[in-house]
Scaffold this active site. Structure first.
Site, short mmCIF file in Angstrom:
data_model
loop_
_atom_site.label_atom_id
_atom_site.label_comp_id
_atom_site.label_asym_id
_atom_site.label_seq_id
_atom_site.Cartn_x
_atom_site.Cartn_y
_atom_site.Cartn_z
N PHE A 81 -2.84 -57.95 4.36
CA PHE A 81 -3.89 -58.69 5.05
C PHE A 81 -4.26 -57.96 6.33
CE2 PHE A 81 -1.73 -61.79 2.40
CZ PHE A 81 -2.81 -62.41 1.78
N TYR A 117 5.88 -74.92 13.94
CA TYR A 117 7.21 -74.30 13.76
C TYR A 117 7.65 -73.61 15.06
CZ TYR A 117 10.64 -70.75 12.50
OH TYR A 117 11.75 -69.95 12.50
N GLY A 171 -4.43 -65.46 13.36
CA GLY A 171 -3.12 -65.69 13.98
C GLY A 171 -2.14 -64.55 13.83
N LEU A 190 7.88 -60.82 4.46
CA LEU A 190 7.12 -59.83 3.71
C LEU A 190 7.89 -59.29 2.49
CD1 LEU A 190 4.66 -58.02 3.36
CD2 LEU A 190 5.66 -56.44 5.02
N PHE A 231 13.66 -61.71 15.06
CA PHE A 231 12.37 -61.19 14.61
C PHE A 231 12.35 -61.30 13.07
CE2 PHE A 231 9.83 -59.90 18.29
CZ PHE A 231 10.65 -60.44 19.26
N GLY A 245 19.31 -74.48 1.16
CA GLY A 245 20.58 -73.75 1.05
C GLY A 245 21.13 -73.79 -0.36
N TYR A 252 20.26 -68.64 4.02
CA TYR A 252 20.30 -67.17 3.97
C TYR A 252 21.03 -66.59 5.19
CZ TYR A 252 18.00 -62.55 4.67
OH TYR A 252 17.71 -61.23 4.92
#
Ligand code: NAD
Length: 322
Positions: free
Chosen positions: A215, A152, A290, A198, A180, A39, A14
């Site tokens: 959440f 990660y 988290g 999201l 970000f 990909g 992406y």
């Protein structure tokens, strides 16, 4: 001046495909190296047609170091943008070894190969996940605390150290760009095909006729939901070009965000408005562990170091998806 040739690992992904688009537009040659694990070849086909040029696509794993070195020699690579990675935070908890192998070990090897072959420029895709789950409502600064909470984020943070050592070598150039939350697209053909962020998650739910889910609605934020920094993928691509063309040495790491926060509720409302479904029911669920209340970029360093500021609004990014 001869054309620079850049190797884009993960270039069929992406973000990588958007960087390819931007680099070609700016007159650079690009070579794509991607296992096509996530990909899509059709993104490269789209770019070939758009720019009316051949774009080499090497379908190989970045852990195939012989292949990688052969490609760097064959194409006389001047610079590397290294986006190839595994990026699913949840999956990284289940498969930490694989995440460290692909995101850390392979990055270290790639840099050693680059050094052996006199590649002087290296731009690494890092992430806001290096900051972990900060307990403050202040934007993250590059020199602030780093406390990744997933394999990660940790794999990316550790890989940054090798990038820093590379760029500290006299004559070398580059940086780690900490993205970000990336949104938007330059074209339908280049859309994000993963469901880590999201907006794709919300769209995926809506396409299945399911309700979007929030959440945590009791965070100390304006509407009780988490605030994140959503940056357009076209701005991410521009940031890479700015880093590639910077004439001054760059800091070892730069945040790439907008510096503006949007809440989960605001993002969902924007998506629902874009598809004319503002009356859709939204499920409110408990917080997930988290998830910090606030995670936004301090963008001053990217501005002062390479004159970069994001141009796209979140509204424009969401609109680009339809
Ligand atoms: N999308 C975001 O919001 C975001 C945020 C922060 C950082 N990043 C980072 O940006 C980079 C690009 O992310 P993206 O969103 O384009 O993801 P993506 O999955 O679309 O792109 C990653 C590409 O890497 C390739 N790849 C994965 N493992 C490989 C391997 N072993 N060998 C060769 N190729 C391999 C995939 O096939 C894919 O094309 C990643 O490094 C990611 O960690 C992304």
């Amino acid at each position: 001046m001869t054309k620079e040739t850049w190797l884009l690992t993960g270039g069929a992904g992406y973000i990588g495909a958007h960087i390819a688009d931007e680099f070609i537009r700016a007159g650079k040659s690009v070579v794509i190296y991607d296992s096509l694990y996530q990909g899509l070849e059709h993104r490269i086909q789209y770019l070939r047609t758009k720019h009316n040029i051949d774009i080499p696509l090497i379908k190989a794993d970045i852990r195939d170091y012989n292949e990688l070195e052969g490609v760097i020699r064959t194409y006389k690579i001047d610079g590397i943008v290294h986006t190839a990675a595994l990026k699913a935070v949840g999956e990284s908890m289940e498969k930490p070894d694989e995440y460290f192998e692909v995101n850390l070990t392979a990055t270290n090897e790639l840099i050693d190969i680059a050094k052996r072959n006199s590649v002087k420029k290296f731009i690494f895709s890092s992430t806001a996940a290096v900051y972990g789950s900060p307990d403050t409502m202040d934007p993250c600064r590059e020199d602030g605390p780093k406390a990744p909470i997933s394999p990660y984020g940790d794999s990316k943070y550790q890989a940054e150290a090798k990038v820093t050592a590379f760029i500290n070598t006299p004559g070398n150039h580059g940086t780690s760009l900490r993205f970000f939350n990336v949104v938007g697209t330059a074209a339908p053909e280049l859309l994000d095909n993963s469901v880590e962020n999201l907006v794709p998650i919300v769209l995926g739910k809506l396409n299945k006729g399911a309700a979007p889910e929030i959440f945590g609605t009791d965070y100390p934020t304006k509407d009780g939901t988490c605030i994140r920094d959503y940056v357009d993928v076209r701005d991410i691509a521009r940031a890479h070009l700015a880093a590639a063309d910077a004439t001054q040495p760059l800091p070892p790491a730069l945040n790439i965000g907008t510096g503006r926060g949007a809440s989960v509720r605001e993002v969902i409302n924007l998506v629902l408005a874009a598809i004319n479904k503002t009356d859709t029911q939204v499920i409110e669920s408990p917080r997930r562990s988290g998830d910090p209340a606030f995670l936004c970029a301090d963008i001053n360093l990217a501005k002062s170091a390479m004159g970069f500021t994001a141009q796209y609004s979140l509204e424009a990014s969401v609109k680009s998806l339809f």
